[in-house]
Design a protein around this motif. Structure first.
Motif, PDB file in Angstrom:
ATOM      1  N   ALA A  17      26.166  -2.380   9.048  1.00 32.95           N
ATOM      2  CA  ALA A  17      25.874  -2.869   7.700  1.00 32.95           C
ATOM      3  C   ALA A  17      26.745  -4.060   7.375  1.00 32.95           C
ATOM      4  O   ALA A  17      27.835  -4.211   7.907  1.00 32.95           O
ATOM      5  CB  ALA A  17      26.125  -1.752   6.673  1.00 32.95           C
ATOM      6  N   THR A  18      26.259  -4.910   6.500  1.00 30.51           N
ATOM      7  CA  THR A  18      27.056  -6.033   6.038  1.00 30.51           C
ATOM      8  C   THR A  18      28.116  -5.529   5.091  1.00 30.51           C
ATOM      9  O   THR A  18      28.094  -4.384   4.647  1.00 30.51           O
ATOM     10  CB  THR A  18      26.170  -7.045   5.297  1.00 30.51           C
ATOM     11  N   GLU A  19      29.084  -6.423   4.736  1.00 33.46           N
ATOM     12  CA  GLU A  19      30.160  -6.031   3.833  1.00 33.46           C
ATOM     13  C   GLU A  19      29.610  -5.575   2.498  1.00 33.46           C
ATOM     14  O   GLU A  19      30.096  -4.625   1.894  1.00 33.46           O
ATOM     15  CB  GLU A  19      31.099  -7.230   3.629  1.00 33.46           C
ATOM     16  N   GLU A  20      28.538  -6.258   1.995  1.00 36.66           N
ATOM     17  CA  GLU A  20      27.976  -5.896   0.700  1.00 36.66           C
ATOM     18  C   GLU A  20      27.254  -4.557   0.750  1.00 36.66           C
ATOM     19  O   GLU A  20      27.253  -3.801  -0.216  1.00 36.66           O
ATOM     20  CB  GLU A  20      26.982  -6.978   0.242  1.00 36.66           C
ATOM     21  N   ASP A  21      26.607  -4.244   1.891  1.00 39.16           N
ATOM     22  CA  ASP A  21      25.805  -3.026   1.994  1.00 39.16           C
ATOM     23  C   ASP A  21      26.576  -1.858   2.584  1.00 39.16           C
ATOM     24  O   ASP A  21      26.028  -0.798   2.813  1.00 39.16           O
ATOM     25  CB  ASP A  21      24.569  -3.286   2.867  1.00 39.16           C
ATOM     26  N   SER A  29      36.981   3.702   7.978  1.00 41.07           N
ATOM     27  CA  SER A  29      37.049   3.440   9.411  1.00 41.07           C
ATOM     28  C   SER A  29      38.320   2.704   9.797  1.00 41.07           C
ATOM     29  O   SER A  29      38.664   2.631  10.968  1.00 41.07           O
ATOM     30  CB  SER A  29      35.819   2.627   9.861  1.00 41.07           C
ATOM     31  N   LYS A  30      39.032   2.152   8.816  1.00 43.81           N
ATOM     32  CA  LYS A  30      40.294   1.478   9.074  1.00 43.81           C
ATOM     33  C   LYS A  30      41.479   2.448   9.000  1.00 43.81           C
ATOM     34  O   LYS A  30      42.613   2.051   9.244  1.00 43.81           O
ATOM     35  CB  LYS A  30      40.503   0.344   8.058  1.00 43.81           C
ATOM     36  N   ILE A  31      41.233   3.696   8.625  1.00 43.22           N
ATOM     37  CA  ILE A  31      42.302   4.684   8.477  1.00 43.22           C
ATOM     38  C   ILE A  31      42.268   5.657   9.644  1.00 43.22           C
ATOM     39  O   ILE A  31      41.236   6.264   9.922  1.00 43.22           O
ATOM     40  CB  ILE A  31      42.152   5.453   7.145  1.00 43.22           C
ATOM     41  N   HIS A  32      43.398   5.791  10.314  1.00 46.45           N
ATOM     42  CA  HIS A  32      43.480   6.660  11.488  1.00 46.45           C
ATOM     43  C   HIS A  32      44.568   7.711  11.246  1.00 46.45           C
ATOM     44  O   HIS A  32      45.755   7.390  11.209  1.00 46.45           O
ATOM     45  CB  HIS A  32      43.799   5.843  12.737  1.00 46.45           C
ATOM     46  N   VAL A  33      44.160   8.960  11.060  1.00 47.54           N
ATOM     47  CA  VAL A  33      45.091  10.059  10.820  1.00 47.54           C
ATOM     48  C   VAL A  33      45.176  10.901  12.086  1.00 47.54           C
ATOM     49  O   VAL A  33      44.158  11.395  12.579  1.00 47.54           O
ATOM     50  CB  VAL A  33      44.640  10.934   9.632  1.00 47.54           C
ATOM     51  N   SER A  34      46.372  11.052  12.606  1.00 48.23           N
ATOM     52  CA  SER A  34      46.536  11.786  13.859  1.00 48.23           C
ATOM     53  C   SER A  34      46.183  13.265  13.684  1.00 48.23           C
ATOM     54  O   SER A  34      46.528  13.892  12.683  1.00 48.23           O
ATOM     55  CB  SER A  34      47.977  11.675  14.359  1.00 48.23           C
ATOM     56  N   SER A  35      45.501  13.810  14.675  1.00 49.84           N
ATOM     57  CA  SER A  35      45.228  15.246  14.711  1.00 49.84           C
ATOM     58  C   SER A  35      45.863  15.868  15.959  1.00 49.84           C
ATOM     59  O   SER A  35      45.552  17.004  16.319  1.00 49.84           O
ATOM     60  CB  SER A  35      43.716  15.501  14.711  1.00 49.84           C
ATOM     61  N   HIS A  36      46.755  15.109  16.595  1.00 50.16           N
ATOM     62  CA  HIS A  36      47.360  15.575  17.845  1.00 50.16           C
ATOM     63  C   HIS A  36      48.381  16.682  17.568  1.00 50.16           C
ATOM     64  O   HIS A  36      49.227  16.552  16.683  1.00 50.16           O
ATOM     65  CB  HIS A  36      48.054  14.414  18.554  1.00 50.16           C
ATOM     66  N   PRO A  37      48.329  17.792  18.316  1.00 50.23           N
ATOM     67  CA  PRO A  37      49.249  18.904  18.063  1.00 50.23           C
ATOM     68  C   PRO A  37      50.717  18.541  18.255  1.00 50.23           C
ATOM     69  O   PRO A  37      51.582  19.096  17.576  1.00 50.23           O
ATOM     70  CB  PRO A  37      48.799  19.980  19.067  1.00 50.23           C
ATOM     71  N   ILE A  38      51.020  17.624  19.166  1.00 50.83           N
ATOM     72  CA  ILE A  38      52.415  17.220  19.369  1.00 50.83           C
ATOM     73  C   ILE A  38      52.945  16.494  18.134  1.00 50.83           C
ATOM     74  O   ILE A  38      54.083  16.721  17.698  1.00 50.83           O
ATOM     75  CB  ILE A  38      52.539  16.316  20.611  1.00 50.83           C
ATOM     76  N   ILE A  39      52.106  15.623  17.554  1.00 49.97           N
ATOM     77  CA  ILE A  39      52.510  14.927  16.338  1.00 49.97           C
ATOM     78  C   ILE A  39      52.735  15.937  15.206  1.00 49.97           C
ATOM     79  O   ILE A  39      53.731  15.863  14.469  1.00 49.97           O
ATOM     80  CB  ILE A  39      51.454  13.885  15.916  1.00 49.97           C
ATOM     81  N   SER A  40      51.825  16.890  15.061  1.00 50.26           N
ATOM     82  CA  SER A  40      51.972  17.915  14.024  1.00 50.26           C
ATOM     83  C   SER A  40      53.258  18.707  14.208  1.00 50.26           C
ATOM     84  O   SER A  40      53.976  19.006  13.240  1.00 50.26           O
ATOM     85  CB  SER A  40      50.764  18.860  14.049  1.00 50.26           C
ATOM     86  N   LYS A 182      45.917 -10.481  10.767  1.00 47.70           N
ATOM     87  CA  LYS A 182      45.663  -9.042  10.911  1.00 47.70           C
ATOM     88  C   LYS A 182      46.927  -8.257  10.557  1.00 47.70           C
ATOM     89  O   LYS A 182      48.026  -8.607  10.991  1.00 47.70           O
ATOM     90  CB  LYS A 182      45.211  -8.709  12.335  1.00 47.70           C
ATOM     91  N   ILE A 183      46.737  -7.177   9.796  1.00 46.99           N
ATOM     92  CA  ILE A 183      47.853  -6.339   9.359  1.00 46.99           C
ATOM     93  C   ILE A 183      47.528  -4.883   9.662  1.00 46.99           C
ATOM     94  O   ILE A 183      46.410  -4.422   9.424  1.00 46.99           O
ATOM     95  CB  ILE A 183      48.122  -6.515   7.854  1.00 46.99           C
ATOM     96  N   HIS A 184      48.519  -4.171  10.188  1.00 48.16           N
ATOM     97  CA  HIS A 184      48.345  -2.757  10.532  1.00 48.16           C
ATOM     98  C   HIS A 184      49.566  -2.002  10.022  1.00 48.16           C
ATOM     99  O   HIS A 184      50.698  -2.327  10.372  1.00 48.16           O
ATOM    100  CB  HIS A 184      48.211  -2.600  12.058  1.00 48.16           C
ATOM    101  N   ASN A 201      42.351  -1.651  -2.043  1.00 47.95           N
ATOM    102  CA  ASN A 201      42.817  -2.997  -2.363  1.00 47.95           C
ATOM    103  C   ASN A 201      42.779  -3.949  -1.172  1.00 47.95           C
ATOM    104  O   ASN A 201      42.684  -5.163  -1.362  1.00 47.95           O
ATOM    105  CB  ASN A 201      44.248  -2.934  -2.917  1.00 47.95           C
ATOM    106  N   HIS A 202      42.866  -3.391   0.037  1.00 49.94           N
ATOM    107  CA  HIS A 202      42.878  -4.231   1.244  1.00 49.94           C
ATOM    108  C   HIS A 202      42.042  -3.541   2.324  1.00 49.94           C
ATOM    109  O   HIS A 202      42.581  -2.910   3.234  1.00 49.94           O
ATOM    110  CB  HIS A 202      44.309  -4.453   1.742  1.00 49.94           C
ATOM    111  N   SER A 203      40.739  -3.673   2.216  1.00 47.12           N
ATOM    112  CA  SER A 203      39.839  -2.982   3.140  1.00 47.12           C
ATOM    113  C   SER A 203      39.936  -3.511   4.559  1.00 47.12           C
ATOM    114  O   SER A 203      39.428  -2.883   5.499  1.00 47.12           O
ATOM    115  CB  SER A 203      38.391  -3.097   2.643  1.00 47.12           C
ATOM    116  N   ASP A 204      40.580  -4.659   4.756  1.00 47.90           N
ATOM    117  CA  ASP A 204      40.727  -5.239   6.089  1.00 47.90           C
ATOM    118  C   ASP A 204      41.964  -4.737   6.812  1.00 47.90           C
ATOM    119  O   ASP A 204      42.142  -4.999   8.008  1.00 47.90           O
ATOM    120  CB  ASP A 204      40.789  -6.769   5.988  1.00 47.90           C
TER     121      ASP A 204
END
Length: 258
Positions: A17-21, A29-40, A182-184, A201-204
């Motif tokens: 989809a385009t940015e508008e749609d 999709s820019k957010i990555h939450v770990s589900s790894h047991p070692i991290i937990s 690019k910012i991470h 506020n910063h979807s990128d």
């Protein structure tokens, strides 16, 4: 607020989809939450009141290395020529090297505890410190070591805890003004509202985090969180925000426990 399960599953969702749609769920999709047991497991050690400063520094470094490994998975590479020693000869082959210039942006002071682990992954990265403290939940910049000219293709903001997200949002604004494309953000713990505000506020901006906690108090404290990361890193006593810049002899109260 984002549903936590939706955030965890967002990496698997793709759209043309385009940015508008763009539908709402693809914003995550820019957010990555770990589900790894070692991290937990290691985050539980980090949370524990019985973890002393030495162990806290060690565990934070381990967590950062694993989160940084995931956060750097999208770095661009270039093909290079190289030789491999085989018996008494050298065989030519092609390899890959990181092609992007990377900057690490630790937010002082707790972000310092994440730098060494990231440098193990990215030994050629530049390290540019930004110092921030909070006054009545608002971020105040007291130090900025960014070069005059932007010399990076991507910047990784390092901060163990995202609470209200005011500090991280301020640093993102500083980096965009600096000119990095690019910012991470890499963090161990975030409040659900804090991570939502960054995305809104910063979807990128990409975000890699070890865990998302549901509660944020009126004083801007994540619960259960990990406590004050800076104090726990360096064994310093708790100081009220409005006394942070006063000489110790002028402070009204100061804990004697370390």
């Amino acid at each position: 607020f984002f549903n936590l399960e939706m955030i965890k599953n967002s990496e698997r969702k793709m759209t043309e989809a385009t940015e508008e749609d763009k539908p709402l769920d693809t914003v995550t999709s820019k957010i990555h939450v770990s589900s790894h047991p070692i991290i937990s497991h290691k985050i539980s050690l980090l949370r524990s009141s019985s973890t002393n400063p030495s162990a806290f520094r060690s565990v934070l470094r381990e967590i950062t290395f694993h989160l940084g490994y995931e956060a750097t998975s999208m770095l661009k590479t270039k093909t290079v020529e190289l030789t491999v020693p085989v018996a008494h000869d050298h065989v030519e082959c092609k390899g890959k090297m990181i092609s992007e210039k990377v900057a690490l942006i630790p937010i002082l002071r707790s972000g310092l505890g994440m730098v060494d682990a990231m440098l193990e992954l990215l030994p050629n990265a530049g390290v540019h410190h930004v110092g921030m403290y909070r006054k009545e939940l608002l971020p105040v910049q007291y130090y900025n070591r960014l070069p005059k000219q932007c010399d990076a293709d991507i910047a990784y903001i390092l901060d163990p805890v995202i609470a209200t997200s005011n500090t991280v949002l301020s640093v993102i604004g500083i980096l965009k003004k600096w000119g990095v494309s690019k910012i991470h953000v890499v963090s161990v713990i975030s409040s659900q509202s804090g991570i939502s505000r960054i995305s809104e506020n910063h979807s990128d901006v990409e975000i890699t985090v070890g865990a998302v906690d549901p509660e944020l108090t009126k004083k801007g404290i994540v619960l259960p969180g990990i406590g004050d990361a800076g104090d726990r890193l360096y064994g310093t006593p708790f100081i009220e925000d409005d006394e942070a810049l006063l000489h110790p002899s002028k402070r009204r109260k100061m804990s004697t426990e370390i």
